[in-house]
Every structure is written in structure tokens, then in C-alpha cells.
Design a protein around this motif. Sequence first.
Motif, PDB file in Angstrom:
ATOM      1  N   ILE A 119      66.403 -21.934 -14.614  1.00 42.13           N
ATOM      2  CA  ILE A 119      67.181 -22.007 -13.371  1.00 42.13           C
ATOM      3  C   ILE A 119      66.242 -22.118 -12.161  1.00 42.13           C
ATOM      4  O   ILE A 119      65.107 -21.673 -12.214  1.00 42.13           O
ATOM      5  CB  ILE A 119      68.103 -20.760 -13.183  1.00 42.13           C
ATOM      6  CG1 ILE A 119      67.267 -19.462 -13.240  1.00 42.13           C
ATOM      7  CG2 ILE A 119      69.209 -20.748 -14.227  1.00 42.13           C
ATOM      8  CD1 ILE A 119      68.055 -18.213 -12.884  1.00 42.13           C
ATOM      9  N   PRO A 120      66.754 -22.715 -11.062  1.00 45.73           N
ATOM     10  CA  PRO A 120      65.936 -22.743  -9.840  1.00 45.73           C
ATOM     11  C   PRO A 120      65.627 -21.327  -9.359  1.00 45.73           C
ATOM     12  O   PRO A 120      66.450 -20.411  -9.538  1.00 45.73           O
ATOM     13  CB  PRO A 120      66.831 -23.471  -8.827  1.00 45.73           C
ATOM     14  CG  PRO A 120      67.810 -24.240  -9.643  1.00 45.73           C
ATOM     15  CD  PRO A 120      68.044 -23.416 -10.886  1.00 45.73           C
ATOM     16  N   LEU A 121      64.474 -21.152  -8.736  1.00 47.71           N
ATOM     17  CA  LEU A 121      64.112 -19.848  -8.174  1.00 47.71           C
ATOM     18  C   LEU A 121      65.191 -19.386  -7.193  1.00 47.71           C
ATOM     19  O   LEU A 121      65.564 -18.211  -7.173  1.00 47.71           O
ATOM     20  CB  LEU A 121      62.748 -19.935  -7.479  1.00 47.71           C
ATOM     21  CG  LEU A 121      62.268 -18.672  -6.788  1.00 47.71           C
ATOM     22  CD1 LEU A 121      62.115 -17.514  -7.770  1.00 47.71           C
ATOM     23  CD2 LEU A 121      60.949 -18.920  -6.058  1.00 47.71           C
ATOM     24  N   ALA A 122      65.691 -20.322  -6.383  1.00 50.47           N
ATOM     25  CA  ALA A 122      66.729 -19.969  -5.404  1.00 50.47           C
ATOM     26  C   ALA A 122      67.914 -19.298  -6.110  1.00 50.47           C
ATOM     27  O   ALA A 122      68.446 -18.283  -5.637  1.00 50.47           O
ATOM     28  CB  ALA A 122      67.195 -21.215  -4.650  1.00 50.47           C
ATOM     29  N   THR A 123      68.314 -19.834  -7.251  1.00 53.09           N
ATOM     30  CA  THR A 123      69.441 -19.265  -8.008  1.00 53.09           C
ATOM     31  C   THR A 123      69.056 -17.888  -8.551  1.00 53.09           C
ATOM     32  O   THR A 123      69.858 -16.946  -8.498  1.00 53.09           O
ATOM     33  CB  THR A 123      69.819 -20.209  -9.170  1.00 53.09           C
ATOM     34  OG1 THR A 123      69.986 -21.520  -8.638  1.00 53.09           O
ATOM     35  CG2 THR A 123      71.076 -19.768  -9.883  1.00 53.09           C
ATOM     36  N   ALA A 124      67.820 -17.772  -9.047  1.00 53.91           N
ATOM     37  CA  ALA A 124      67.364 -16.480  -9.585  1.00 53.91           C
ATOM     38  C   ALA A 124      67.385 -15.392  -8.507  1.00 53.91           C
ATOM     39  O   ALA A 124      67.589 -14.216  -8.797  1.00 53.91           O
ATOM     40  CB  ALA A 124      65.953 -16.621 -10.156  1.00 53.91           C
ATOM     41  N   LEU A 125      67.218 -15.798  -7.246  1.00 55.48           N
ATOM     42  CA  LEU A 125      67.199 -14.831  -6.142  1.00 55.48           C
ATOM     43  C   LEU A 125      68.601 -14.519  -5.622  1.00 55.48           C
ATOM     44  O   LEU A 125      68.762 -13.665  -4.762  1.00 55.48           O
ATOM     45  CB  LEU A 125      66.357 -15.382  -4.975  1.00 55.48           C
ATOM     46  CG  LEU A 125      64.905 -15.736  -5.281  1.00 55.48           C
ATOM     47  CD1 LEU A 125      64.187 -16.229  -4.033  1.00 55.48           C
ATOM     48  CD2 LEU A 125      64.190 -14.527  -5.850  1.00 55.48           C
ATOM     49  N   GLY A 126      69.593 -15.267  -6.091  1.00 57.69           N
ATOM     50  CA  GLY A 126      70.957 -15.090  -5.584  1.00 57.69           C
ATOM     51  C   GLY A 126      71.234 -15.951  -4.368  1.00 57.69           C
ATOM     52  O   GLY A 126      72.176 -15.720  -3.618  1.00 57.69           O
ATOM     53  N   GLY A 127      70.418 -16.970  -4.162  1.00 57.28           N
ATOM     54  CA  GLY A 127      70.613 -17.882  -3.023  1.00 57.28           C
ATOM     55  C   GLY A 127      71.851 -18.735  -3.211  1.00 57.28           C
ATOM     56  O   GLY A 127      72.215 -19.074  -4.340  1.00 57.28           O
ATOM     57  N   THR A 128      72.487 -19.062  -2.108  1.00 60.05           N
ATOM     58  CA  THR A 128      73.756 -19.782  -2.181  1.00 60.05           C
ATOM     59  C   THR A 128      73.697 -21.166  -1.543  1.00 60.05           C
ATOM     60  O   THR A 128      74.513 -22.028  -1.853  1.00 60.05           O
ATOM     61  CB  THR A 128      74.864 -18.968  -1.470  1.00 60.05           C
ATOM     62  OG1 THR A 128      74.333 -18.504  -0.222  1.00 60.05           O
ATOM     63  CG2 THR A 128      75.274 -17.768  -2.310  1.00 60.05           C
ATOM     64  N   LYS A 129      72.737 -21.374  -0.628  1.00 58.31           N
ATOM     65  CA  LYS A 129      72.740 -22.647   0.109  1.00 58.31           C
ATOM     66  C   LYS A 129      72.134 -23.782  -0.716  1.00 58.31           C
ATOM     67  O   LYS A 129      71.201 -23.556  -1.484  1.00 58.31           O
ATOM     68  CB  LYS A 129      71.917 -22.500   1.387  1.00 58.31           C
ATOM     69  CG  LYS A 129      72.493 -21.517   2.365  1.00 58.31           C
ATOM     70  CD  LYS A 129      71.574 -21.421   3.568  1.00 58.31           C
ATOM     71  CE  LYS A 129      71.612 -20.032   4.144  1.00 58.31           C
ATOM     72  NZ  LYS A 129      70.432 -19.698   4.899  1.00 58.31           N
ATOM     73  N   THR A 308      67.502 -19.639   1.019  1.00 64.58           N
ATOM     74  CA  THR A 308      68.873 -19.970   0.583  1.00 64.58           C
ATOM     75  C   THR A 308      69.770 -18.736   0.560  1.00 64.58           C
ATOM     76  O   THR A 308      70.971 -18.851   0.373  1.00 64.58           O
ATOM     77  CB  THR A 308      68.879 -20.602  -0.833  1.00 64.58           C
ATOM     78  OG1 THR A 308      68.348 -19.657  -1.764  1.00 64.58           O
ATOM     79  CG2 THR A 308      68.069 -21.885  -0.876  1.00 64.58           C
ATOM     80  N   LEU A 309      69.188 -17.544   0.757  1.00 68.26           N
ATOM     81  CA  LEU A 309      70.009 -16.325   0.813  1.00 68.26           C
ATOM     82  C   LEU A 309      70.855 -16.345   2.096  1.00 68.26           C
ATOM     83  O   LEU A 309      70.425 -16.879   3.123  1.00 68.26           O
ATOM     84  CB  LEU A 309      69.111 -15.075   0.772  1.00 68.26           C
ATOM     85  CG  LEU A 309      68.337 -14.861  -0.545  1.00 68.26           C
ATOM     86  CD1 LEU A 309      67.378 -13.681  -0.423  1.00 68.26           C
ATOM     87  CD2 LEU A 309      69.285 -14.618  -1.711  1.00 68.26           C
ATOM     88  N   PRO A 310      72.044 -15.763   2.037  1.00 63.08           N
ATOM     89  CA  PRO A 310      73.027 -15.991   3.110  1.00 63.08           C
ATOM     90  C   PRO A 310      72.662 -15.480   4.504  1.00 63.08           C
ATOM     91  O   PRO A 310      73.117 -16.028   5.498  1.00 63.08           O
ATOM     92  CB  PRO A 310      74.291 -15.282   2.595  1.00 63.08           C
ATOM     93  CG  PRO A 310      73.830 -14.382   1.501  1.00 63.08           C
ATOM     94  CD  PRO A 310      72.603 -14.999   0.917  1.00 63.08           C
TER      95      PRO A 310
END
Length: 371
Positions: A119-129, A308-310
Motif C-alpha cells: 500500500i502507499p505510505l500515505a494510506t499506511a498513515l491514514g491519509g485521505t487526500k 495527506t492527513l486531514p
Amino acid sequence: MILIKQVILHRLNMELKQPFTTNLASFRNKDFFIIEVVDESGERGFGETASFPTPWYTEETVETNKHVLEAFLIPLVLDVPLDHPDQVAAKFEVVRRNNMAKAALEGAIWDVFAKKQGIPLATALGGTKKAVDVGVSIGIQPSMNELFDTIAYHVEEGYKRVKLKIKPGFDVEMLAAVRRAFPTVPIMADANSAYRLHDLPRLKELDAFNLQMIEQPLGHDDFIDHATLQSQLDTPICLDESIHTFSDVRTALTLGSCSIINMKVARVGGITEAKKIHDYCKSNDVPVWCGGMLEAGIGRAHSIALATLPQFRLPGDTSASNRYFDKDIIEPKVTLENGQVVIPDRPGIGYEIDWRALENYRIEKSVIGKS
Ligand SMILES: O=C(O)CCC(=O)C1=CC=C[C@@H](O)[C@@H]1C(=O)O
Ligand SMILES: [Mg+2]
């Protein structure tokens, strides 16, 4: 499970397209490490150190990064089984500060973790954008004409906000002139601690320029005077150099020292601490934005994933690869599309090392552990 078997430090020296100048330092080159970690499965993750050659911004330098990584941090994770990269920050607690060294190694381990999950790192961090808004930071220019040209050039490129460096004697008149020339461009000012509370009358004059924020006007270790200043200014204060930990953010928000947080993953010691700060700011409705350290592509990729986090509600300094370098060390390059960077939909940080470019810039390589 992650088991790091080898860590490779690639020391690079990259020439900047233009020197970057603040009230405290000026740089023509970027001297730093790319940290490559190799997991037992052969998966590789990458991180980047953000320190400068001299300790003007924080106490760390390129040389202290190397020492602390090799002597203390790498031994804490080499051949040590990890269930999750969140455990790295806890292991690093036995080393005080040295946040930029910590962040680079922790970031490489987060990259391995996300890649192993596919998975993308952004997704692993819970990023949404799916894309993040981007601004540009402009160092002190040799003349007003060059400043105007530089601003116009970057606005034309599509950057959504311009950050200008200020210092006593290069503030009110400069910003008045810039505002006249660019009445609608979102502008913020960064002082890198160039003022003291007795400059209050001058700093109050900055309220006239509709600045998005003033970054770090007072001392790098100050919270109390910043709180007094914020109570006197309409313009939001944003803290940069004062913020090294979650606890610093709690102090700042409790005292009212600022209304906005500049998040630099390197300055706060890694992604795990950055997420904790992000979540606290979110629950306190305090906007966060992603600062930069003139990173090459790997550091840039980590910041973009985090943004990418909200609660990252303002444009970051995560500008495109071509902002500082003729040739970045990643593929694809970070590019700007309508003032945004689109998040790559690939595992991990989402960018590959361009090995030819990296080897071209490499001045030193050390290998710790066995693959
Ligand atoms: O574009 C970037 O990476 C941000 C550049 C920038 O403004 C800074 C980088 C490093 C130290 C400082 O001078 C400054 C900042 O204070 O945010
Ligand atoms: Mg700053």
C-alpha cells in the motif's frame, strides 16, 4: 513482521539551482544522507536526513547525523524484529533529541512497512487526500527586482502560496511593496527567530498586509513571549523552530503561543511523532501544514505522504523536484499540477530511486550489517 538486516548510508552532495539564504545562513549545496534499509525479505525502504552542515537551524549537523545513526540508532533496529514501525520511536527514546537522524531511519522503516503491505505510505498513515496543495518558500534575494521576478515566476508555475523570509530592516517596506505588486497572492512571512518582543510595534505593522501567518518571529526556544505577541497580533503566528515534540505542541497551544503549526517530520523525529501531533491539532482544531528542508526526492516523498492527513489544511513547502534541483534522485519526479502534487498510487513512498542520479551525487557510502 519487519527485520532490518542491513542499512546503507549514501552521502550525497547536490548543487542547488540558486543559493538559499535566510537571516542566519546561506547554502549553495545540499549535503545529506539517503538511508537505505534492507529487510530480511529483500524489501528496501528509503529515508533522507534533513540537517544542514552547520547547526544554525537545529543543533544537528550532517556529521552528527552520521555519528548518531551509526553509533546509536542503527544498532537499536538492526536484526531486531518489529511488528510495526510505530515501535521504532519507542526504541529511539533512549537517545535524546537528534530528531533528524531519527526521522530519516524511521522513515525508511515506514517505507519498508508500506511496501510489504503493498500500500502507499500515505494510506499506511491514514491519509485521505489524493493530492496536496503546495506553496513555495523563497529565500532572501539579492534585490527587490529579483524578489518580484522570483515571486512572479513561481505564481505563474501555479504555487498556491508564497513564503517570504523577513528580518528587521527587511520586513514592513518589503512586504508593502510585494503586496502592491501582488495584491491577491496568498503570502506568509518567516522570520527564523529574527525578532524579540521589543520589536512588537514593528511586528504589529505586519497586520496590514493580510499575511496568512508569520512563522517563528521570536526565539527558537520561546513559548511565553510568542504567547504575548500572539495576543497582540491579528495575524496568526505559526511555530517552526520551537516545535520538536508533541509536548512542545501541547505547551504552545496551552499557552496560546501560536495558532498554526509548521510540521516538519525531520524536526519532530519521525512520522510516528508527527501523527501524534497531527491528531492533537485535529482535536484542538489547529491547522497544520507541512514545512520543508530543501529536501531531495526521498524526503519530499515522505512529507507529501504525511500531508495527506486531514488536518494539513494549508499549502505545504513540499514543492516540485525542479524547485531546488536540476535533476532529482527519484523517478518519477515530483511535479506540480494546478498547484497540487498528486499522490502516487504505488506501494511505499511511491517514488523509485534514480540510481544513476544518486551515484552521480554520491560522495561517500557506508554499509552496516549483511543483506
Ligand atoms: O522549500 C523548502 O523546503 C522550505 C525551505 C525553508 O523555508 C526552510 C528550510 C530550512 C530552514 C529554514 O530556512 C526554512 C524554514 O524555516 O522553514
Ligand atoms: Mg521556518
